[in-house]
Design an enzyme around this catalytic site. Structure first.
Site, PDB file in Angstrom:
ATOM      1  N   THR A 205       0.796 -26.988  -0.792  1.00 48.73           N
ATOM      2  CA  THR A 205      -0.014 -26.080  -1.490  1.00 48.73           C
ATOM      3  C   THR A 205      -1.011 -26.126  -1.109  1.00 48.73           C
ATOM      4  OG1 THR A 205       0.624 -27.915  -3.544  1.00 48.73           O
ATOM      5  CG2 THR A 205       2.432 -26.447  -3.430  1.00 48.73           C
TER       6      THR A 205
ATOM      7  N   GLU B 179      -2.053 -38.987   8.589  1.00 45.53           N
ATOM      8  CA  GLU B 179      -3.339 -38.455   8.756  1.00 45.53           C
ATOM      9  C   GLU B 179      -4.465 -39.570   8.140  1.00 45.53           C
ATOM     10  OE1 GLU B 179      -3.211 -33.767   9.286  1.00 45.53           O
ATOM     11  OE2 GLU B 179      -3.463 -34.146   6.736  1.00 45.53           O
TER      12      GLU B 179
ATOM     13  N   TRP C   8       7.199 -35.072  11.288  1.00 47.39           N
ATOM     14  CA  TRP C   8       6.592 -33.241  11.175  1.00 47.39           C
ATOM     15  C   TRP C   8       5.819 -32.725  12.801  1.00 47.39           C
ATOM     16  CZ3 TRP C   8       1.248 -32.412  11.068  1.00 47.39           C
ATOM     17  CH2 TRP C   8       0.345 -33.781  10.690  1.00 47.39           C
TER      18      TRP C   8
ATOM     19  N   HIS D 155      -5.149 -40.249   2.805  1.00 49.70           N
ATOM     20  CA  HIS D 155      -4.893 -38.939   1.776  1.00 49.70           C
ATOM     21  C   HIS D 155      -5.316 -39.696   0.511  1.00 49.70           C
ATOM     22  CE1 HIS D 155      -3.857 -36.119   3.620  1.00 49.70           C
ATOM     23  NE2 HIS D 155      -2.845 -35.891   4.773  1.00 49.70           N
TER      24      HIS D 155
ATOM     25  N   ASP E 261       3.961 -23.186   4.095  1.00 50.50           N
ATOM     26  CA  ASP E 261       2.866 -22.553   3.945  1.00 50.50           C
ATOM     27  C   ASP E 261       2.299 -21.649   4.896  1.00 50.50           C
ATOM     28  OD1 ASP E 261       2.430 -24.876   5.939  1.00 50.50           O
ATOM     29  OD2 ASP E 261       0.061 -25.651   5.097  1.00 50.50           O
TER      30      ASP E 261
ATOM     31  N   TYR F 118       7.070 -25.656   8.620  1.00 51.67           N
ATOM     32  CA  TYR F 118       6.144 -26.005   7.061  1.00 51.67           C
ATOM     33  C   TYR F 118       5.786 -24.548   6.602  1.00 51.67           C
ATOM     34  CZ  TYR F 118       4.568 -30.737   7.609  1.00 51.67           C
ATOM     35  OH  TYR F 118       4.440 -32.147   7.675  1.00 51.67           O
TER      36      TYR F 118
ATOM     37  N   ASP G  65      -1.615 -37.246  -3.099  1.00 50.86           N
ATOM     38  CA  ASP G  65      -3.079 -36.791  -2.718  1.00 50.86           C
ATOM     39  C   ASP G  65      -4.621 -37.049  -2.343  1.00 50.86           C
ATOM     40  OD1 ASP G  65      -3.821 -35.206  -0.079  1.00 50.86           O
ATOM     41  OD2 ASP G  65      -1.575 -34.718   0.362  1.00 50.86           O
TER      42      ASP G  65
END
Length: 761
Positions: free
Chosen positions: A471, A329, A395, A266, A422, A420, A201
């Site tokens: 994360t 993205e 997603w 990314h 997170d 998700y 990433d």
């Protein structure tokens, strides 16, 4: 490759057939997770002890391997290791556990438990392994050691979906190999079979690529100004030998490791290492930022040669049928601004940058096709057209999965925000760092991976379901585990158990046993949502009113006020308590007589009414709420925590008593505004300061009168927390105090850690 879809269809059919006549796990009363397709209790119990033998046929290497894994797990949980023998158990030995191949195919198994012995039957190793995991779970209903009586039962079981996955993001924060092995152990014990490994990433490249050493020498590290040690570099990477070790470890537990190499976006980290790969010059100082970055690979032939080389080494390490190429993205500003890219679009006869991304992804996919692998990517790969054999991981809700399935493409459901992990798990201020939206264990459990919008034939394209552990805000291995578990276990049940046997109440009943198993397996699960959480307010006659409730609402809360540890015989909490100053209350949650979560201890003190941490204040808005840590030099687990909406740093203290005026004291921190939010940055409010260091402003409601402006002074020079204070004038009745900062810039970004409002004498 169509085998996984065939397996998925077969699994659904078999599970449905079993459920048609099933007495499910709820009626059987077993603490088995995921709940099996069919479970019928019988009379008596099987005693598992140190004298128990596990028997396999002579020469059956796979069965012997499973038997040894079962024996190892029993030793971890019960403290003794049954002997594994080949051939029949010698006469005179009490009942044995027998593994036989005379059972169902694929991942299905039969488990027969009688007082005289246990049989695990499956034609394939995967089925034997899952039968063994079910037996181990039944042998581990708690954290006790020694022999155990396992309920007699007949179980027939098969999965609903073929893909039962969990993704761990090792790019944003690097986890140890031992931690990842513990996660894999936990997945395997709950019949999850796909470990999606996010290795690349903007914030880092985590896999050794021998042809391009700078990917790890340079792109594997970023600058951490708050490092607790002298070396400000932060990051790490996995060698190819370590990656192979993890792949083999997972395979032995029936788990496939699917690597992800992000394209075309990314990509800041690899472009920092090799700038010629990019569309625009990279800026390594942003590798510690969060959000959606603009850096994209360019479309030069040399870039595709680089990606081909990388994927060749990746495929040599990972035998997975699927290779994940990202595709999400990829904002197109750099492509739009590049004359070279625009010329490429024209040369290829494409309509726009979305079609260029489709062309890009399909060209990358050819590297996979040559090696007999399948491309899988996030649902943006649907935009501009999709290669015939590509698989879509949906997603952005479930729409991508629906579109993919209707177009004849296989798909995996992994929708934000529900899957998700997170996002925080409860409204408690004690939650680990992460995104501020609440996604509870129950929310995950309620997700059905089979959209009603699809026909039966279209549903055959649903390979399965996956949860993702991003994360960005999980700086330690422990925090990653706390965010993943136990929610990943809820998804494990949704991926395995047939819809007819889904029961939240039964799942909740099994939670005490489940949390004990997670501890044995070596992961640190989040217990906060189960635990009594206090809310204090002023009571009558100088007393303090205490409300206590478990955020998730599972089980019942029992408490004591005499200093003793709560038990099932202690008083049940039924409503708010009026308590005298100095009272110490101990509270704990119980489910069916078993403790769930930690015992919590609270001292009731009127002064505790005067202080609230940021997570106990109300946010003025919740556009992008985050639970974050300070960047002051210290170990991650020792830094202060902030609850803030980064698009509007503003907090409300509700119901403050200013009848006599008050002294307000605030503990404040500053963090870098390292969020890639594009043009939205201009929408974040800035209030002009009246003093050089800025002020903490206090208003009566967010649109009301300003009643104080407390100077921050030299706080900006302090990398850790600072304390500021000021007087608040008397006001009639209780009022809501709106707290915000003045500043010339967003960097540094001021945040509240806690506030004390003490009545004036």
């Amino acid at each position: 490759m169509t085998s996984l879809r065939t397996v998925a269809v077969s699994a659904i059919a078999l599970a449905a057939a079993l459920c048609a006549t099933a007495a499910n796990a709820e009626s059987a009363g077993l603490t088995l997770t995921p709940a099996p397709a069919k479970a019928v209790r019988a009379e008596g119990t099987f005693k598992l002890s140190a004298t128990t033998r596990i028997s396999v046929a002579k020469g059956d290497v796979e069965a012997k391997g499973v038997a040894n894994q079962l024996a190892d797990l029993i030793q971890r949980s019960r403290g003794f290791r049954p002997m594994v023998v080949e051939g029949p158990v010698a006469s005179g030995i009490a009942g044995a556990i027998v593994l036989t191949r005379e059972g169902p195919a694929g991942e299905a198994y039969k488990l027969d438990i009688a007082p005289t012995g246990v049989t695990i039957a499956a034609a394939k190793r995967a089925g034997l392994f899952y039968g063994a995991m079910s037996l181990w779970q039944l042998a581990t209903p708690d954290a006790a050691k020694g022999s155990v009586a396992i309920p007699a039962a007949a179980i027939e079981d098969a999965p609903r979906f073929a893909w039962r996955g969990l993704m761990i993001d090792s790019a944003r924060h690097f986890q140890s190999l031992d931690t990842l092995k513990a996660v894999i152990d936990t997945m395997a014990a709950h019949k999850m079979n796909t470990f999606h490994w996010h290795l690349v990433d903007d914030q880092g490249w985590r896999l050794e690529i021998k042809k391009y050493p700078k990917l790890t020498e340079v792109a594997g590290w970023r600058h951490d100004p708050g490092a607790a040690v002298k070396d400000p570099r932060y990051g790490g990477f996995y060698t190819q030998d370590q990656a192979r070790e993890l792949v083999a470890y997972a395979a032995a537990r029936n788990i496939t490791v699917v690597p992800e190499i992000e394209t075309p976006g990314h990509a800041l980290a690899p472009i920092v290492a090799y700038p010629e790969l990019g569309t625009a010059a990279p800026d390594a100082s942003h590798m510690g930022d969060w959000g959606v970055f603009p850096w994209l690979y360019n479309t030069d032939d040399a870039t595709f040669a680089f990606l081909d080389d990388v994927l060749t080494e990746v495929m040599d390490i990972f035998p997975s049928p699927f290779i994940h190429v990202g595709g999400d993205e990829a904002t197109k500003e750099q492509w739009q601004a590049s004359p070279k890219i625009q010329a490429k679009i024209k040369e290829l006869g494409l309509k726009d940058e979305h079609e260029l991304q489709s062309w890009f992804i399909q060209r990358v996919g050819k590297s996979l096709d040559k090696r007999g692998r399948r491309l899988i990517g996030w649902d943006e790969i649907l935009e501009g057209g999709l290669a015939p054999n590509a698989t879509v991981m949906s997603w952005r809700g479930i729409d991508g999965a629906i579109a993919a399935a209707k177009a004849g493409h296989d798909t995996v459901l992994s929708p934000h925000p529900t899957l998700y992990l997170d996002h925080r798990q409860s409204g408690s201020w004690e939650e680990p760092t992460g995104r501020g939206r609440i996604i509870t264990l129950k929310d995950v459990y309620a997700f059905d991976p089979a959209p009603a919008q699809l026909t039966p034939d279209e549903r055959k394209h649903i390979l399965g379901v996956q949860a993702n552990v991003w994360t960005e805000h999980m700086q330690t291995d422990v925090r990653m585990q706390q965010m993943a578990f136990p929610r990943a276990i809820a998804l494990a049940e949704r991926g395995w158990t047939h819809e007819a046997d889904i029961s939240w109440d039964d799942f909740a009943r099994r939670l005490p046993a489940e949390m004990a198993r997670l501890k044995v397996l070596g992961v640190v699960a989040n217990t906060v949502p189960f635990e009594p959480s206090p809310k204090l307010s002023a009571g009558e006659g100088g007393k303090t009113k205490l409300d206590i409730a478990a955020p998730l609402g599972v089980g019942e809360v029992r408490y004591t006020t005499d200093g003793k540890t709560p038990t099932t015989a202690s008083a049940a909490y039924t409503g708010a308590l009026e308590l005298a100053a100095g009272t110490t209350i101990k509270a704990r949650t119980f489910v069916d007589g078993q403790a769930l979560g930690r015992e919590r201890v609270y001292k009731v003190d009127p002064t505790s009414l005067q202080t609230r941490v940021s997570g106990q204040l109300k946010r003025c808005t919740s556009q992008v709420p985050l639970l974050m840590i300070d960047d002051a030099p210290a170990a991650f687990d020792k830094r202060a925590m902030f609850d803030v909406d980064i698009f509007n740093p503003c907090w409300i203290w509700e119901g403050a008593d200013l009848s006599k005026g008050a002294l307000l004291t605030a503990r404040i921190g500053q963090i870098p505004f390292n969020f890639q939010v594009g043009k939205d940055r201009a929408k974040i409010p800035l209030r002009a300061p009246a003093t050089p260091g800025g002020e903490l402003e206090v208003r009566l409601g967010c649109t009301g009168e300003r009643i104080a402006a407390i100077p921050l002074g030299d706080s900006a020079k302090n990398p850790a927390l600072s304390t500021v204070s000021g007087r608040l004038p008397a006001q009639a009745g209780k009022v809501d105090l709106c707290l915000s900062f003045t500043s010339k810039t967003l960097d540094p970004f001021w945040v509240l850690e806690r506030v004390t409002v003490k009545p004036a004498n």
